[in-house]
Every structure is written in structure tokens, then in C-alpha cells.
Motif scaffolding. Structure first.
Motif, PDB file in Angstrom:
ATOM      1  N   GLN A 248      -1.074 -12.858   3.211  1.00  0.00           N
ATOM      2  CA  GLN A 248       0.155 -12.265   3.748  1.00  0.00           C
ATOM      3  C   GLN A 248       1.401 -13.043   3.320  1.00  0.00           C
ATOM      4  OE1 GLN A 248      -0.217 -11.550   7.978  1.00  0.00           O
ATOM      5  NE2 GLN A 248      -1.980 -10.195   7.699  1.00  0.00           N
TER       6      GLN A 248
ATOM      7  N   GLY B  22       3.852  -6.226   4.927  1.00  0.00           N
ATOM      8  CA  GLY B  22       2.564  -5.660   5.291  1.00  0.00           C
ATOM      9  C   GLY B  22       2.108  -4.668   4.241  1.00  0.00           C
ATOM     10  N   LEU B  23       1.023  -4.000   4.521  1.00  0.00           N
ATOM     11  CA  LEU B  23       0.488  -2.978   3.626  1.00  0.00           C
ATOM     12  C   LEU B  23       0.891  -1.600   4.130  1.00  0.00           C
ATOM     13  CD1 LEU B  23      -3.192  -4.266   3.116  1.00  0.00           C
ATOM     14  CD2 LEU B  23      -1.174  -4.760   1.718  1.00  0.00           C
TER      15      LEU B  23
ATOM     16  N   GLY C 165      -2.245   1.326   1.323  1.00  0.00           N
ATOM     17  CA  GLY C 165      -2.716  -0.025   1.040  1.00  0.00           C
ATOM     18  C   GLY C 165      -3.864  -0.442   1.940  1.00  0.00           C
ATOM     19  N   GLU C 166      -3.802  -0.060   3.219  1.00  0.00           N
ATOM     20  CA  GLU C 166      -4.889  -0.378   4.143  1.00  0.00           C
ATOM     21  C   GLU C 166      -6.179   0.312   3.720  1.00  0.00           C
ATOM     22  OE1 GLU C 166      -4.985  -2.513   6.438  1.00  0.00           O
ATOM     23  OE2 GLU C 166      -2.891  -2.969   6.937  1.00  0.00           O
TER      24      GLU C 166
ATOM     25  N   LEU D 285      -7.587  -1.483   0.729  1.00  0.00           N
ATOM     26  CA  LEU D 285      -8.143  -2.790   1.054  1.00  0.00           C
ATOM     27  C   LEU D 285      -9.644  -2.681   1.356  1.00  0.00           C
ATOM     28  CD1 LEU D 285      -7.687  -5.797   1.564  1.00  0.00           C
ATOM     29  CD2 LEU D 285      -7.089  -5.229   3.938  1.00  0.00           C
TER      30      LEU D 285
ATOM     31  N   ALA E 201      -3.440  -9.528   0.774  1.00  0.00           N
ATOM     32  CA  ALA E 201      -3.667  -8.999   2.122  1.00  0.00           C
ATOM     33  C   ALA E 201      -4.177 -10.095   3.050  1.00  0.00           C
ATOM     34  CB  ALA E 201      -4.659  -7.847   2.062  1.00  0.00           C
ATOM     35  N   ARG E 202      -4.979 -11.008   2.515  1.00  0.00           N
ATOM     36  CA  ARG E 202      -5.502 -12.103   3.328  1.00  0.00           C
ATOM     37  C   ARG E 202      -4.437 -13.152   3.619  1.00  0.00           C
ATOM     38  NH1 ARG E 202      -9.039 -14.448  -0.112  1.00  0.00           N
ATOM     39  NH2 ARG E 202      -7.574 -16.137  -0.590  1.00  0.00           N
TER      40      ARG E 202
ATOM     41  N   VAL F 212       2.206  -1.930  -0.973  1.00  0.00           N
ATOM     42  CA  VAL F 212       2.771  -3.056  -0.242  1.00  0.00           C
ATOM     43  C   VAL F 212       4.174  -2.703   0.227  1.00  0.00           C
ATOM     44  CG1 VAL F 212       3.422  -5.499  -0.363  1.00  0.00           C
ATOM     45  CG2 VAL F 212       1.430  -4.674  -1.632  1.00  0.00           C
TER      46      VAL F 212
END
Length: 325
Positions: free
Chosen positions: A16, A56-57, A61-62, A65, A13-14, A48
Motif C-alpha cells: 500500500q 487504494g484499489l 483492481g480488487e 487481486l 496491494a500488500r 489503482v
């Protein structure tokens, strides 16, 4: 579900980017992908958005996170706590400090390091808003900022001292001959102040307005080092916290003068997450702060400053650091 799978997910996520995330995790890209698929299987959701490359997520996923960051912080805190029981506190205390409080942060960290000599300290110059973001995102363990003006949310507060304001200038400035300076005199000078994204500046704008005045600096900086550089060049003056005197008062070229009109003091203190239990570093800082008597330390520093600042009348050289809890 393994902790390392969550770590891979947060890294992706960081970064990408699948290849960069795999490199950062020191694994192959296939190992990273397999771990993410296993995570999705365990949670029974897609995390994902997949294509030829990272897109993106998903909504799920968000949400994961935010949970994953908290779980990883808790896991690291658990390891630090258990390790500290055996060997003492180690690791790094990450502390966000507003520029206006940089003159006092040394008192806080020196006492912390005296109690925990194997711990390191990383000080980050941040605005109060960035401190809020850093605490919410687990990027720092604590902050040193204003407590009452534009207070932060979801934090526990430990008041340390009250900030008041003085005028700083080069020793050959015409106002250097004054014992005290009015706000009107100060506002009429060529000013160098902190920029408006700094809460200290917004406080000063509000204080000037109470006297029917407007601050119109010709130079602004988000660092007091930038302010000090312009004071040294001459012609500029700055309205600064009294800790500026302690920090830069030993410089013969600079003088500090009290402002004549009384103004409200601003409470400055420690802010930490309201989570319970606190991470070990934050908990240790809180304990050492509550156990310390900062007033005596700072008063001693002020006495030393009076002896070394020959161009400041000691009758008007005050610096308060009131311990409150």
C-alpha cells in the motif's frame, strides 16, 4: 501482460505504498508505475486509485487481486513441477497446524521429508479459522485440523486419527494418585486450558456441558507450551489431547490420567485445497500421507513413551492414531 506485472501489482496491494512496493520488487518506482500502467492498458480498466500517494484499489483492481494471486501461485507451481521432474521436489511445504495437533505433526512431516529429502517444512501454529484463511489466500499448502467439528469449506479431507482427552498435572497433585479422574473432579480443579479462539477449547466446553458441567479456567493460552509451563509450576491441571502424553510424557514432573467417562472422539486430519491440480508441495504431501501407515508409527511411539514414563500406569496409557482415507 507479463507475470512480473501481476507480481508488481500484488506487491503494491500488500505494501500500500509505491516506494515500498518498488523496493520490495527490487525495481525503481518509475519501473513499477510503468508496469502498472501497462497492466491497465492490457486489461482496459483502472486498477489503482491514484493521488499524491497510494489511496487504494478500484473495484476492478480488487477483482484482479484475487485472480493475480491465483495466477502467480499457478505459475510458481508450474515452475516447481517442471523443476521437480528434473531434480526432485525442492522448496518449502507450508503447513498450518492447530495447537491440539502439534503432538502428531512430526509423524506427518518426518515421513514427507523421508520421501522428499530436498524439501523443507515450515509449520505454523494456527487456529482452524486461520487455516481456512491460509488455504483460501494461498498462504499455506495444507493444514492439520479437525475434520468434523466446525468443518472447513472448499477443502479435500484426509482423516488421520481420532483425538480423545486426558488430564495432565504435576506428579505431586492430589489427583495424580488416581488411576482415572471424572469430569466433575477435573472441572473442580484450578484449570489451565487453551483460549476460546481455539477449536479444542470449544470442543471441551461442549463435552463438559454434556455432563452438566462448566469449564472455568483461571489461566488460558493459545499455545500448549503456555499450558505446560503452568502445569510444571504446580497447582494447575489441564484437559488435553492424548498426544500431549506422547509430546510431554517423558517429563518426570508431569503425569497424565485418563478421564473416566467416555466422550466422543474428534477426527483430526489433513486438509488441502480442492483445486485441481494441486500445487506440487500439496500434491506430494497428499501422496505420502495416503501411502503411509500412521497407526504402526504412533503405536511404536506410544510403546517407547510407556517405557520412559515411570509415573504413568501403562495399563491406562493409550494413544490411537487410526489411518483412514
Amino acid at each position: 501482460m507479463l507475470v512480473r506485472h501481476l507480481s508488481y501489482f500484488v506487491t503494491l496491494a500488500r505494501e500500500q505504498h509505491f516506494a515500498r512496493a518498488a523496493q520490495a520488487c527490487n525495481v525503481t518506482q518509475s519501473t513499477l508505475s510503468a508496469a502498472l500502467r501497462k497492466l491497465e492498458e492490457d486489461l482496459q480498466v483502472a486498477l489503482v486509485v491514484r493521488n499524491q500517494r497510494f489511496v487504494g484499489l478500484t473495484v476492478e483492481g480488487e477483482h484482479l487481486l484475487a485472480w493475480a494471486k491465483q495466477i502467480l501461485i499457478d505459475y510458481d507451481s508450474l515452475r516447481e513441477d517442471l523443476s521437480g521432474l528434473r531434480t526432485g521436489l525442492t522448496g518449502t511445504l507450508r503447513l498450518g497446524v492447530i495447537p491440539a495437533a502439534m503432538g502428531a505433526v512430526g509423524f506427518l512431516t518426518t515421513h514427507f521429508r523421508a520421501v522428499h529429502p530436498d524439501a523443507c517444512v515450515e509449520i505454523r501454529s494456527l487456529s482452524s479459522r486461520e487455516i481456512q484463511k491460509g488455504l483460501d489466500g494461498f498462504e499455506i499448502e495444507a493444514g492439520l485440523t479437525y475434520l468434523e467439528n466446525e468443518p472447513l469449506d472448499r477443502v479435500r479431507r484426509v482423516p488421520l486419527y481420532h483425538e480423545r482427552y486426558i488430564l495432565a498435572m504435576r506428579s505431586d497433585h492430589p489427583l495424580a494418585a488416581e488411576v482415572k479422574v471424572t469430569w466433575a473432579q477435573a472441572c473442580a480443579q484450578r484449570l489451565c486450558l487453551l483460549s476460546e479462539d481455539m477449536q479444542n477449547r470449544r470442543i471441551l466446553d461442549g463435552l463438559a456441558a454434556t455432563f452438566g458441567l462448566v469449564l472455568r479456567p483461571t489461566v488460558v493460552s493459545n499455545s500448549f507450551l503456555g499450558v505446560c509451563a503452568h502445569l510444571r509450576e504446580g497447582g494447575y491441571v489441564s484437559i488435553v489431547p492424548q498426544t500431549f502424553r506422547h509430546l510431554f510424557g517423558g517429563t518426570e514432573a508431569l503425569v497424565m490420567r485418563d478421564l473416566a467417562e467416555p466422550t466422543p472422539h474428534q477426527a483430526v486430519g489433513l486438509v488441502l485445497s480442492e483445486r485441481d491440480p494441486l500445487p506440487p508441495m500439496a500434491a506430494a504431501l497428499l501422496r505420502t500421507t495416503l501411502d503411509a501407515s500412521f497407526a504402526a508409527t504412533v503405536e511404536a511411539a506410544e510403546r517407547r513413551a510407556r517405557l520412559t514414563i515411570g509415573n504413568v500406569d501403562p495399563r491406562h496409557s493409550t494413544f490411537s492414531f487410526d489411518a483412514e482415507s
